[in-house]
Design an enzyme around this catalytic site. Sequence first.
Site, mmCIF file in Angstrom:
data_model
loop_
_atom_site.group_PDB
_atom_site.id
_atom_site.type_symbol
_atom_site.label_atom_id
_atom_site.label_comp_id
_atom_site.label_asym_id
_atom_site.label_seq_id
_atom_site.Cartn_x
_atom_site.Cartn_y
_atom_site.Cartn_z
ATOM 1 N N ASP A 15 9.193 8.897 -16.195
ATOM 2 C CA ASP A 15 8.538 7.850 -16.521
ATOM 3 C C ASP A 15 7.950 7.915 -17.982
ATOM 4 O O ASP A 15 7.446 7.228 -18.532
ATOM 5 C CB ASP A 15 7.496 7.323 -15.708
ATOM 6 C CG ASP A 15 6.685 6.082 -15.794
ATOM 7 O OD1 ASP A 15 7.629 5.032 -16.084
ATOM 8 O OD2 ASP A 15 5.823 5.641 -15.502
ATOM 9 N N CYS B 186 7.925 -4.473 -16.009
ATOM 10 C CA CYS B 186 7.290 -3.244 -15.964
ATOM 11 C C CYS B 186 5.841 -3.585 -15.965
ATOM 12 O O CYS B 186 4.982 -3.124 -15.085
ATOM 13 C CB CYS B 186 7.748 -2.437 -16.982
ATOM 14 S SG CYS B 186 6.802 -1.012 -17.104
ATOM 15 N N TYR C 205 3.893 -3.526 -12.102
ATOM 16 C CA TYR C 205 2.975 -2.443 -11.700
ATOM 17 C C TYR C 205 1.626 -3.019 -11.530
ATOM 18 O O TYR C 205 1.172 -2.223 -10.535
ATOM 19 C CB TYR C 205 2.881 -1.304 -12.766
ATOM 20 C CG TYR C 205 4.021 -0.373 -12.738
ATOM 21 C CD1 TYR C 205 3.674 1.032 -12.933
ATOM 22 C CD2 TYR C 205 5.478 -0.740 -12.681
ATOM 23 C CE1 TYR C 205 4.655 1.932 -13.004
ATOM 24 C CE2 TYR C 205 6.255 0.396 -12.427
ATOM 25 C CZ TYR C 205 6.172 1.711 -12.751
ATOM 26 O OH TYR C 205 7.005 2.777 -12.712
ATOM 27 N N TYR D 262 -3.163 1.486 -11.579
ATOM 28 C CA TYR D 262 -2.655 0.176 -11.791
ATOM 29 C C TYR D 262 -3.313 -0.919 -11.005
ATOM 30 O O TYR D 262 -3.140 -2.119 -11.361
ATOM 31 C CB TYR D 262 -1.168 0.311 -11.211
ATOM 32 C CG TYR D 262 -0.307 1.203 -12.103
ATOM 33 C CD1 TYR D 262 0.047 0.775 -13.437
ATOM 34 C CD2 TYR D 262 -0.025 2.585 -11.725
ATOM 35 C CE1 TYR D 262 0.660 1.717 -14.146
ATOM 36 C CE2 TYR D 262 0.425 3.353 -12.608
ATOM 37 C CZ TYR D 262 0.912 3.058 -13.807
ATOM 38 O OH TYR D 262 1.696 3.815 -14.516
ATOM 39 N N GLU E 299 14.546 -1.867 -12.743
ATOM 40 C CA GLU E 299 13.382 -1.199 -12.217
ATOM 41 C C GLU E 299 13.515 -0.768 -10.698
ATOM 42 O O GLU E 299 13.287 0.286 -10.416
ATOM 43 C CB GLU E 299 12.081 -2.282 -12.108
ATOM 44 C CG GLU E 299 11.392 -2.680 -13.395
ATOM 45 C CD GLU E 299 10.420 -1.386 -13.635
ATOM 46 O OE1 GLU E 299 10.226 -0.485 -12.979
ATOM 47 O OE2 GLU E 299 9.809 -1.625 -14.843
#
Length: 223
Positions: free
Chosen positions: A47, A138, A142, A165, A213
């Site tokens: 990541d 993304c 998240y 997040y 993803e």
Amino acid sequence: MMYGETFAAWRAEAAQDWHAYTHHPFVEGLKDGTLPREAFLRYLVQDYVFLIHFSRAWALAVVKAGTVAEMRFATRALDVLLNEEIALHVATCAREGIDEATLFAAPEAVQNIAYTRYVLDAGHSGDFLDLLAALVPCVLGYGEIGLRLASSRGNASYGDWIETYAGDAMQTACHEVGALLDSAVARRLGPSPQASPRWDALSQRFATAVRLEIGFWDMGLTG
């Protein structure tokens, strides 16, 4: 419509893949603490590499923007990625004995290459909307995952990641990205965007990024 009308519509059109992304076994392992630490660290390393390319994509958004407001937004997003979100990965990995030089030099997983190059290609070959359609799964995914996991009051093993997040800063950013997307769509497609001949292609760009993803979680979970 949690993060705007356009996102809600694209999310609904990709509902099955969206659920597979936001409820992936990797995500559920974060929630209940059963995710192996090795898998989490493998994900964090990849990541970090992903976010380097994601930063380049937001830099490209400055070039593709059609207004000064869009340029300023992309610049702020780039700053947050480079100076805040990446710092989470660096700090977490440092506690495990992995320094930033090692992170930067890490070989990219093929799933990482597929996803990041798809996003960059969307921007290079398309316009600002094409790039946003590839970027927002993304960001907003998240944000949604963080909120769900925080509300579940699950295992605290990955509490720092979840709080990042679910926290106010990320949620504010998600609402701002959703508003940016709605504004960009209205500016380019008009008041009835779903009637535009571009709508289906943009929705498919979004759906493709969602599937990528899923592949990224697969990579984290199984290598």
